[in-house]
Design a protein around this motif. Structure first.
Motif, PDB file in Angstrom:
ATOM      1  N   ARG A 170     110.441 189.659  16.912  1.00  0.00           N
ATOM      2  CA  ARG A 170     109.793 190.281  18.061  1.00  0.00           C
ATOM      3  C   ARG A 170     109.289 189.265  19.066  1.00  0.00           C
ATOM      4  NH1 ARG A 170     111.304 195.449  18.342  1.00  0.00           N
ATOM      5  NH2 ARG A 170     111.791 195.992  16.207  1.00  0.00           N
ATOM      6  N   ALA A 196     101.871 189.099  30.549  1.00  0.00           N
ATOM      7  CA  ALA A 196     101.225 190.394  30.391  1.00  0.00           C
ATOM      8  C   ALA A 196     100.298 190.462  29.183  1.00  0.00           C
ATOM      9  CB  ALA A 196     102.274 191.492  30.287  1.00  0.00           C
ATOM     10  N   THR A 198      98.599 188.425  25.361  1.00  0.00           N
ATOM     11  CA  THR A 198      98.429 187.322  24.413  1.00  0.00           C
ATOM     12  C   THR A 198      98.490 187.953  23.031  1.00  0.00           C
ATOM     13  OG1 THR A 198      96.979 186.215  25.948  1.00  0.00           O
ATOM     14  CG2 THR A 198      96.911 185.460  23.676  1.00  0.00           C
ATOM     15  N   THR A 200      98.516 187.417  18.887  1.00  0.00           N
ATOM     16  CA  THR A 200      98.249 186.515  17.776  1.00  0.00           C
ATOM     17  C   THR A 200      98.494 187.261  16.470  1.00  0.00           C
ATOM     18  OG1 THR A 200      96.434 185.735  19.139  1.00  0.00           O
ATOM     19  CG2 THR A 200      96.616 184.783  16.949  1.00  0.00           C
TER      20      THR A 200
ATOM     21  N   TYR B  33     105.953 198.693  32.904  1.00  0.00           N
ATOM     22  CA  TYR B  33     104.516 198.986  32.896  1.00  0.00           C
ATOM     23  C   TYR B  33     104.239 200.487  32.837  1.00  0.00           C
ATOM     24  CZ  TYR B  33     103.403 194.133  33.728  1.00  0.00           C
ATOM     25  OH  TYR B  33     103.263 192.787  33.573  1.00  0.00           O
ATOM     26  N   CYS B  78     101.278 196.453  30.199  1.00  0.00           N
ATOM     27  CA  CYS B  78     102.699 196.207  29.962  1.00  0.00           C
ATOM     28  C   CYS B  78     103.136 196.987  28.715  1.00  0.00           C
ATOM     29  CB  CYS B  78     102.939 194.720  29.782  1.00  0.00           C
ATOM     30  SG  CYS B  78     104.639 194.334  29.399  1.00  0.00           S
ATOM     31  N   SER B  81     105.390 194.984  26.040  1.00  0.00           N
ATOM     32  CA  SER B  81     104.643 194.142  25.105  1.00  0.00           C
ATOM     33  C   SER B  81     103.962 194.982  24.035  1.00  0.00           C
ATOM     34  CB  SER B  81     103.574 193.331  25.827  1.00  0.00           C
ATOM     35  OG  SER B  81     104.166 192.513  26.783  1.00  0.00           O
ATOM     36  N   GLU B  84     106.564 196.049  21.483  1.00  0.00           N
ATOM     37  CA  GLU B  84     106.935 194.911  20.637  1.00  0.00           C
ATOM     38  C   GLU B  84     105.851 194.644  19.597  1.00  0.00           C
ATOM     39  OE1 GLU B  84     109.738 192.719  20.711  1.00  0.00           O
ATOM     40  OE2 GLU B  84     110.569 194.396  21.825  1.00  0.00           O
ATOM     41  N   THR B  85     104.602 194.683  20.048  1.00  0.00           N
ATOM     42  CA  THR B  85     103.490 194.413  19.137  1.00  0.00           C
ATOM     43  C   THR B  85     103.443 195.453  18.012  1.00  0.00           C
ATOM     44  OG1 THR B  85     102.249 193.500  20.964  1.00  0.00           O
ATOM     45  CG2 THR B  85     101.000 194.060  19.004  1.00  0.00           C
ATOM     46  N   SER B  87     105.776 197.150  16.826  1.00  0.00           N
ATOM     47  CA  SER B  87     106.945 197.088  15.948  1.00  0.00           C
ATOM     48  C   SER B  87     106.896 195.908  14.987  1.00  0.00           C
ATOM     49  CB  SER B  87     108.219 196.955  16.778  1.00  0.00           C
ATOM     50  OG  SER B  87     108.205 197.807  17.870  1.00  0.00           O
ATOM     51  N   MET B  88     105.959 195.011  15.222  1.00  0.00           N
ATOM     52  CA  MET B  88     105.976 193.734  14.505  1.00  0.00           C
ATOM     53  C   MET B  88     105.864 193.826  12.990  1.00  0.00           C
ATOM     54  SD  MET B  88     104.026 190.760  16.413  1.00  0.00           S
ATOM     55  CE  MET B  88     104.666 190.629  18.052  1.00  0.00           C
ATOM     56  N   VAL B 124      97.779 191.726  13.453  1.00  0.00           N
ATOM     57  CA  VAL B 124      98.325 191.336  14.751  1.00  0.00           C
ATOM     58  C   VAL B 124      97.290 191.704  15.796  1.00  0.00           C
ATOM     59  CG1 VAL B 124     100.214 191.565  16.388  1.00  0.00           C
ATOM     60  CG2 VAL B 124     100.667 191.813  13.953  1.00  0.00           C
ATOM     61  N   ASP B 125      96.898 190.707  16.561  1.00  0.00           N
ATOM     62  CA  ASP B 125      95.862 190.902  17.560  1.00  0.00           C
ATOM     63  C   ASP B 125      96.537 190.689  18.911  1.00  0.00           C
ATOM     64  OD1 ASP B 125      93.916 190.442  19.403  1.00  0.00           O
ATOM     65  OD2 ASP B 125      92.828 188.942  18.250  1.00  0.00           O
ATOM     66  N   CYS B 126      96.542 191.729  19.713  1.00  0.00           N
ATOM     67  CA  CYS B 126      97.240 191.631  20.989  1.00  0.00           C
ATOM     68  C   CYS B 126      96.268 191.981  22.099  1.00  0.00           C
ATOM     69  CB  CYS B 126      98.425 192.590  20.980  1.00  0.00           C
ATOM     70  SG  CYS B 126      99.224 192.763  22.559  1.00  0.00           S
ATOM     71  N   SER B 127      96.196 191.106  23.065  1.00  0.00           N
ATOM     72  CA  SER B 127      95.309 191.356  24.185  1.00  0.00           C
ATOM     73  C   SER B 127      96.175 191.549  25.429  1.00  0.00           C
ATOM     74  CB  SER B 127      94.366 190.159  24.283  1.00  0.00           C
ATOM     75  OG  SER B 127      93.891 190.021  25.555  1.00  0.00           O
ATOM     76  N   LEU B 128      96.206 192.772  25.918  1.00  0.00           N
ATOM     77  CA  LEU B 128      97.076 193.105  27.046  1.00  0.00           C
ATOM     78  C   LEU B 128      96.279 193.094  28.339  1.00  0.00           C
ATOM     79  CD1 LEU B 128      98.705 196.078  25.213  1.00  0.00           C
ATOM     80  CD2 LEU B 128     100.066 194.240  26.157  1.00  0.00           C
ATOM     81  N   LYS B 129      96.781 192.354  29.304  1.00  0.00           N
ATOM     82  CA  LYS B 129      96.094 192.316  30.597  1.00  0.00           C
ATOM     83  C   LYS B 129      96.121 193.699  31.219  1.00  0.00           C
ATOM     84  CE  LYS B 129      97.025 187.568  31.544  1.00  0.00           C
ATOM     85  NZ  LYS B 129      98.075 186.703  31.991  1.00  0.00           N
ATOM     86  N   TYR B 131      95.771 196.171  34.467  1.00  0.00           N
ATOM     87  CA  TYR B 131      95.921 196.122  35.924  1.00  0.00           C
ATOM     88  C   TYR B 131      95.349 197.404  36.518  1.00  0.00           C
ATOM     89  CZ  TYR B 131      99.289 192.462  34.802  1.00  0.00           C
ATOM     90  OH  TYR B 131      99.878 191.332  34.326  1.00  0.00           O
TER      91      TYR B 131
END
Lengths: 271, 276
Positions: A170, A196, A198, A200, B33, B78, B81, B84-85, B87-88, B124-129, B131
């Motif tokens: 991914r 877009a 980050t 981890t 988006y 987004c 993203s 994808e996150t 699905s990880m 899984v830690d995802c930080s999405l900007k 808008y």
């Protein structure tokens, strides 16, 4: 200069083929180093050495003989095309009974594989493959030496391949850079930064084998190079270890019952 | 893993069924988006293209295990993203005893949207900007404005969806109170294709046609709007006087919660290239 050896164990031939195939997937050229105790496949990448694969002679071969230029330099280094090597050994995985590998001189130096194929009739068939090689003179040997890193900042076990794979598949296309970090609690973190998001991924509860500081150790690497190491799943390693030297290099060690060792080096890049 | 909500977050939500969320998100993911509107009813994810096509997925509040919202929020993130996150950690292996936990956190305007997923200890830690959201077009298909309405089981559309002639640019939909009632036509390099659908089988629950309507849509748009067919249970088609078509899919989850996906497609009005 002389080299010959023989393999007749099905498991060894399968492992050998897996190694040859994986090496071929990683690079077009590789350096084969023959010593008195082991054979090595080295893959160099932009003059920076990347992979050392060490096969123990006692496990893999019988009638093993290496005679170098002199007693003092009793080793042979040669460069060969990995694709040709992989194609030559395909039959070892399934239909071969045994194989003799030797260094020959047929118009040019070649690594010759005499493969004895099994057949239904009593007579066995013999298949011969010649892989052209370039012998590397002794004065250039030092270029293929393994990096000498005395101590890493942290060494810990790696998560299972299946978990690594689903995550790597991914993130590999998201960013060119992967930031790997590890701490003394046994948490390995993979981080990617995109416009877009980050992201981890934390892999907890990994055994820390050794560490020199209590700080978090990290290194940024080329994500494609890191992803490429997953190809070694093919050899079914029994232990995988990850060593990190802060912001310098990541070293992944794969081991299969001590007779097959793979050391994978990924230099850190400026992030 | 638990998240303490000290009032700082406008939204904290927790979900155990990532698979259905992924299905919903993927069905509307024709743009990078998406705009998320969160209210007490749940979450609505809207994707829009050039003001002529809009898709919205609704995740009702019942699907969440925990849902704390201090005030309605709206943000754009987004979607690629996010998918994808999610699905990880391999959602296909989802089983009730080995669930993937999903947390969604949002503070306020200007802060990123936090997504946390966990499974077997891997986090899984995802930080999405986030808008500023674009204005969302209101296609406004009032019940009174609806001319024709068909409610059918998605099953009926499955084969049609798979066999549409991709060389055609347009797709024509005909709904009529008299024969041929319900027809889909395409015109491509291999010729014209008319698919007549039955209007009075068991698979069709409602067939209300006040008058004949015939509109052309871009096949590309229709293809997107039929993405939800394979995993939905029912679909309703509605058209208005102007020819705007609305697909509304109903998706039943394992624990009997109904999720919805809606697509609005504008008709192609310019008939210059019609060689009839």
């Amino acid at each position: 200069m002389k080299f010959k050896c023989k393999m007749n164990d099905a498991g060894s031939m399968r492992d050998f083929t897996n190694v040859a195939n994986t090496v071929a997937r990683m690079s077009k050229q590789c350096v084969l180093r023959l010593t008195q105790n082991s054979i090595y496949f080295n893959i160099a990448d932009d003059s920076m050495a990347m992979v050392w694969t060490k096969l123990d002679k006692n496990h893999f071969f019988v009638d093993y003989l290496v005679a170098g230029k002199s007693v003092e330099f009793n080793e042979i280094y040669m460069e060969l095309n990995t694709g040709m090597l992989a194609k030559s050994v395909t039959s070892l995985k399934t239909v071969a009974r045994s194989v003799k590998i030797k260094l020959t001189n047929k118009q040019q130096p070649c690594l010759t594989f005499d493969i004895e194929l099994s057949s239904i009739s009593a007579e066995s068939r013999l298949c011969i493959h010649d892989v052209p090689v370039t012998i590397i003179p002794q004065k250039k040997w030092s270029e293929y030496n393994e990096p000498n890193i005395e101590r890493y900042d942290i060494s810990l076990e790696m998560p299972q391949f299946k978990h690594l794979r689903s995550v790597m598949e991914r993130i590999k296309s998201m960013s060119p850079i992967l930031i790997l970090s590890a701490d003394t609690n046994g948490v390995l973190a993979f981080k990617v930064d995109t416009n877009a998001a980050t992201i981890t991924v934390h892999f907890p509860n990994l055994t820390v084998l050794d560490c020199t500081s209590n700080n978090e150790i990290s290194a940024s690497v080329d994500i494609k190079k890191f992803h490429a190491f997953l190809a070694w799943e093919a050899v079914h390693p029994t232990a995988i270890k990850c060593n990190i030297l802060n912001e310098t290099v990541i070293n992944i060690n794969l081991n299969l019952e001590n007779y097959l060792q793979i050391k994978y080096y990924i230099p850190a890049i400026e992030s | 893993m638990s998240i303490i909500n000290d009032g700082e977050y406008k939204l904290t939500a927790k979900l155990g069924n990532v698979k259905i969320v992924l299905q919903l998100l993927k069905a509307v993911n024709f743009k990078e988006y998406a705009t998320f509107c969160v209210s007490a009813n749940g979450m609505k994810i809207t994707v829009e293209e050039a003001k002529c096509m809009q898709a919205s997925a609704y995740i009702p509040v019942q699907l969440f295990e925990e849902f704390i919202l201090t005030e309605d929020v709206i943000f754009r993130i987004c979607l690629d993203s996010l998918i994808e996150t999610l699905s990880m950690l391999g959602y296909r292996l989802y089983t009730p005893d080995n669930p993937i936990l999903l947390h969604i956190l949002y503070k306020r305007v200007g802060y990123p949207v936090g997504i946390l997923i966990e499974r077997n200890g891997i986090v899984v830690d995802c930080s999405l900007k986030s808008y500023d959201p674009d204005e969302i077009l209101d296609f406004d298909l009032d019940p009174e404005a609806v001319v024709n309405k068909v409610l059918l089981q998605s099953e009926l559309l499955k084969d049609i969806f798979a066999e549409l002639d991709n060389s055609s640019i347009y797709l024509e939909l005909l709904l009529s109170p008299k024969s041929p009632y319900f027809m889909i036509s395409t015109k491509g390099t291999i010729g014209e294709c008319h698919i007549e659908l039955p209007h009075n089988t068991e698979l069709i629950e409602t067939f209300q046609c006040k008058k004949e309507s015939k509109s052309k849509y871009l096949l590309k748009h229709m293809g997107r709007a039929m993405k939800a067919v394979p995993f939905s249970n029912k679909v309703s088609l509605r058209t208005n006087e102007a020819g705007i078509l609305c697909f509304q899919y109903m998706i039943k989850t394992d624990n009997d919660v109904n999720c919805f996906i809606e697509y609005y497609v504008s008709p192609v009005i310019n008939d210059d290239d019609d060689d009839d």
